[in-house]
Design a protein around this motif. Sequence first.
Motif, short mmCIF file in Angstrom:
data_model
loop_
_atom_site.label_atom_id
_atom_site.label_comp_id
_atom_site.label_asym_id
_atom_site.label_seq_id
_atom_site.Cartn_x
_atom_site.Cartn_y
_atom_site.Cartn_z
N GLY A 100 2.78 4.28 -3.84
CA GLY A 100 3.07 5.23 -2.75
C GLY A 100 3.01 4.57 -1.37
O GLY A 100 3.72 4.97 -0.46
N PHE A 101 2.18 3.55 -1.22
CA PHE A 101 2.10 2.85 0.07
C PHE A 101 3.30 1.94 0.28
O PHE A 101 3.56 1.49 1.38
CB PHE A 101 0.82 2.01 0.16
CG PHE A 101 -0.43 2.82 0.37
CD1 PHE A 101 -0.45 3.90 1.22
CD2 PHE A 101 -1.61 2.50 -0.29
CE1 PHE A 101 -1.60 4.64 1.43
CE2 PHE A 101 -2.77 3.23 -0.09
CZ PHE A 101 -2.77 4.30 0.76
N GLY A 102 3.99 1.62 -0.79
CA GLY A 102 5.16 0.74 -0.68
C GLY A 102 6.40 1.54 -0.36
O GLY A 102 6.35 2.75 -0.15
N ASN A 159 5.12 9.28 -5.36
CA ASN A 159 5.84 9.59 -4.11
C ASN A 159 5.87 8.36 -3.22
O ASN A 159 4.86 7.70 -3.06
CB ASN A 159 5.13 10.70 -3.32
CG ASN A 159 4.94 11.93 -4.13
OD1 ASN A 159 3.83 12.39 -4.31
ND2 ASN A 159 6.02 12.47 -4.65
N MET A 219 -5.14 -0.27 -14.82
CA MET A 219 -5.68 0.43 -13.63
C MET A 219 -5.44 1.94 -13.78
O MET A 219 -4.40 2.34 -14.30
CB MET A 219 -4.98 -0.07 -12.37
CG MET A 219 -5.64 -1.28 -11.77
SD MET A 219 -7.15 -0.83 -10.93
CE MET A 219 -7.87 -2.44 -10.68
N PRO A 220 -6.35 2.76 -13.27
CA PRO A 220 -6.15 4.21 -13.39
C PRO A 220 -4.90 4.68 -12.63
O PRO A 220 -4.49 4.05 -11.65
CB PRO A 220 -7.41 4.79 -12.75
CG PRO A 220 -8.36 3.67 -12.63
CD PRO A 220 -7.59 2.40 -12.61
N LYS A 275 -4.53 7.04 -10.57
CA LYS A 275 -4.80 7.34 -9.15
C LYS A 275 -4.57 6.10 -8.28
O LYS A 275 -3.99 6.16 -7.21
CB LYS A 275 -6.25 7.82 -9.02
CG LYS A 275 -6.61 8.38 -7.66
CD LYS A 275 -7.89 9.18 -7.72
CE LYS A 275 -9.10 8.32 -7.52
NZ LYS A 275 -10.36 9.05 -7.51
N VAL A 276 -5.03 4.95 -8.81
CA VAL A 276 -4.88 3.70 -8.07
C VAL A 276 -3.41 3.30 -8.03
O VAL A 276 -2.87 2.94 -6.98
CB VAL A 276 -5.73 2.59 -8.75
CG1 VAL A 276 -5.47 1.24 -8.10
CG2 VAL A 276 -7.21 2.94 -8.69
N MET A 277 -2.77 3.40 -9.16
CA MET A 277 -1.36 3.01 -9.23
C MET A 277 -0.50 3.87 -8.30
O MET A 277 0.41 3.37 -7.65
CB MET A 277 -0.84 3.17 -10.66
CG MET A 277 -1.45 2.23 -11.65
SD MET A 277 -1.20 0.53 -11.15
CE MET A 277 0.55 0.48 -11.08
N ARG A 278 -0.79 5.17 -8.27
CA ARG A 278 -0.02 6.07 -7.39
C ARG A 278 -0.15 5.66 -5.94
O ARG A 278 0.79 5.69 -5.17
CB ARG A 278 -0.48 7.52 -7.57
CG ARG A 278 0.32 8.27 -8.62
CD ARG A 278 0.23 9.76 -8.39
NE ARG A 278 -1.14 10.24 -8.52
CZ ARG A 278 -1.69 10.59 -9.67
NH1 ARG A 278 -1.00 10.54 -10.77
NH2 ARG A 278 -2.94 11.01 -9.72
N ARG A 279 -1.38 5.25 -5.60
CA ARG A 279 -1.59 4.81 -4.21
C ARG A 279 -0.81 3.54 -3.91
O ARG A 279 -0.10 3.45 -2.91
CB ARG A 279 -3.08 4.57 -3.95
CG ARG A 279 -3.81 5.80 -3.51
CD ARG A 279 -5.26 5.45 -3.25
NE ARG A 279 -5.95 6.51 -2.54
CZ ARG A 279 -6.28 7.67 -3.05
NH1 ARG A 279 -5.93 7.97 -4.29
NH2 ARG A 279 -6.93 8.57 -2.34
N ILE A 280 -0.96 2.55 -4.78
CA ILE A 280 -0.33 1.25 -4.50
C ILE A 280 1.18 1.42 -4.39
O ILE A 280 1.81 0.91 -3.45
CB ILE A 280 -0.69 0.23 -5.60
CG1 ILE A 280 -2.19 -0.09 -5.52
CG2 ILE A 280 0.13 -1.04 -5.47
CD1 ILE A 280 -2.73 -0.93 -6.64
N ASP A 283 10.05 -1.83 -3.10
CA ASP A 283 8.87 -2.22 -3.90
C ASP A 283 8.91 -1.50 -5.24
O ASP A 283 8.59 -2.08 -6.27
CB ASP A 283 7.58 -1.85 -3.14
CG ASP A 283 7.43 -2.65 -1.86
OD1 ASP A 283 7.99 -3.76 -1.80
OD2 ASP A 283 6.79 -2.16 -0.92
N PHE A 296 8.78 -3.23 -8.75
CA PHE A 296 7.71 -2.95 -9.72
C PHE A 296 8.30 -2.60 -11.08
O PHE A 296 7.77 -2.96 -12.11
CB PHE A 296 6.82 -1.80 -9.22
CG PHE A 296 5.77 -2.23 -8.22
CD1 PHE A 296 4.95 -3.32 -8.48
CD2 PHE A 296 5.58 -1.54 -7.03
CE1 PHE A 296 3.97 -3.71 -7.56
CE2 PHE A 296 4.62 -1.92 -6.11
CZ PHE A 296 3.81 -3.01 -6.38
#
Lengths: 201, 495
Positions: free
Chosen positions: B11-13, B38, B1-2, B4-9, B17, B21
Amino acid sequence: MSVENAPVVDVDEAAIPVEKKMYYRFESNDKKEFRVSELAIQQSETLNRLVEAMGYTSEDVENKPAIAIENIDGKTLKLVFQWCEHHKGEAIPVDDGSVPKIVEIPEFDAKLMDIDNGLLFKLIWAADYLNIVQLLNVSCKKVANMAQGKTPAQLRRVYLLPSDEEDEAAKRAAQEAQDPRAREVEEEFEERKRQGGNSFF
Amino acid sequence: MPDKVMRRIIGFGGFQDLFKFRKVCQDLRTFIDETCLNVNCTSLSFTFLPNKISLVANFLDREDEEITYRNQENGCQIQNKPFQKLDFIDAFFKDLPLIMKYLPPCLPRLSFKFQYTNDESDKYIPEVQKNLNSVLRSRKTMLPVRKFIMNAFKEDQVLTILPHLDPMFLEEIWILDSEFWLGVDKILEINELTLRKVCHDFRNFIDDKLPDIGLTSVVIMITPRNISIYYDAGQQSNRLLYLKHDEGCLVKHNDMEYLLENEEFVDLFLKELAQFLNHQKSTLDSLRIICGKIKNEEEYQNVFFPILQKIQGILESKKNQLKVRCINFNAFKPAHVLTILPFIDPIPLKGIIISHPNFDISRESENIFDVKELSHLDQWKSAKVLKILYLNLSPDIRDFLHFNRVLVKIHTVSKELFEFLKEKMLCEPTMLTVFEITGYKRFDEEQEYLSAMEQYKTDEADGGVRKWKIQLPHHKKRLEVVYVPKRRHIVFSQS
């Protein structure tokens, strides 16, 4: 001629042609076709730029072949366009690279994303590829929520990931395999990984 | 996964988490360690106890997260999972660099609470301090924190952390007394509403940068078995109750309750009151120190007065005098008033209210409350309103003439006193606009006075209430007098 001296022209508003609502045609990599409204397309920065660059008229849309989106399948693209149609006209968040502080998953999105993990991961991949910021936000949030309360082993199962040992064993096996057929299998595995096939990450 | 996607997933945790991970697989671990990620928390609080360290992270759109590291035999417990041969302090400080690494671009609040006794602090703090220092020093950048709170036993503990906070982001610094851990959150609740203190300089922060707690009103109610502090900040009203308990002191703060073993409720109250008053820089609209259920003067002297004297000590040691608009307290004698009043800033003081602690006893009392000693105080001279309730005063009212409004109980009123008042309020340049006497015990020459006032009579209401309006020739001022014999009440007011 100065602006003040320019002749005043009366405009007959009824004579101005009303532009018809445009629907673009897209085709997935498994040849499924979708008609999507111009407003819905604006949710995707990638598609919006593409249709602007093409400069299609209503006739072009009907007469020319559907725009091919070659690396997304029909099942995923259907979800993407359903989301775009539902959220058309809504403000598009600015993607400055930071993670948004608050993301709520609306009921519609929750239902739309009530799908198996494989399809959800394809949806995220598509949202990223098509640059649909809010769809990316809600789908990533859903995946982040899935991690809550799970152990690393459970996460491996959810995200279809190998453990360190499995990973190590796979690498060793690949190194040991010297014949051309084994290399072919290895390359196929790598290709599937790149396309988001088996493994989420 | 890119990325950007990983940072979001991630970062939302939360931090948990993130740790999980990292344990999933090598690829993910490498990604987490090598990418700028972050965790979007809004507040991070670390609490250190002799056998436990906990971390609480708050988020805007998900539940709070708590990670605890507990000491146990032959190892430790992280959350509820046991780890053999792993020290809980080591385990915490192994995770801390990661936590610090994944802070948001600007963390709104960071707090460190050290819940140790003085003896425990000598034992545990040096190790904690050494580890903290090493974690913070190993960071390439300073911590981006907006509000920083900690309690400290010594200044060097503050200096372990504070220099590692980025001054570009820092807006508020709270350094609290080592024993004030219980009150930290209470203060913060208040502070959220009222405090906007910017600090630019790290030096001298302990004395000079103490922020303003910004209370608007404080009521201290003392009884033999408990003490309450009612305090208002902005629109918010709160109550802190210190209750004597068989095992120590029970503290109730609004709906929360804490039992502090082996703590004496009066000592705890005084410690926390000192913190409140030391943090109060703006002017309080009202300060009331009252006693509840005091049976007699002896009980007052044994229970209430020693606490008043300790409050005096707190006020005396305060760097700047406490600013109050209206002060209100219970007293039997002027000496009781002198424990508090001289330590209040006279400039903003507008009102003084002194009342007898027990209304029932006051009715029987013939004692005279002599204000002579009080009248020399700047606070007395500065105030505009005076009320002395249920305490008998002498008829010498010369010390009251600078007030605008006065409400008092005078033991014996007379024609002479009223003539004096009339003269002062009508003919002389005085500040006095209302003088109200209530509950007097005797009225000398009552009939003579009433006959003399007949000429100014305007009307007579039910119950013998009489109203007189006096205007002397060549004088602009007019005086209205209302006489209510049933309530032994007489009011002189300029009109």
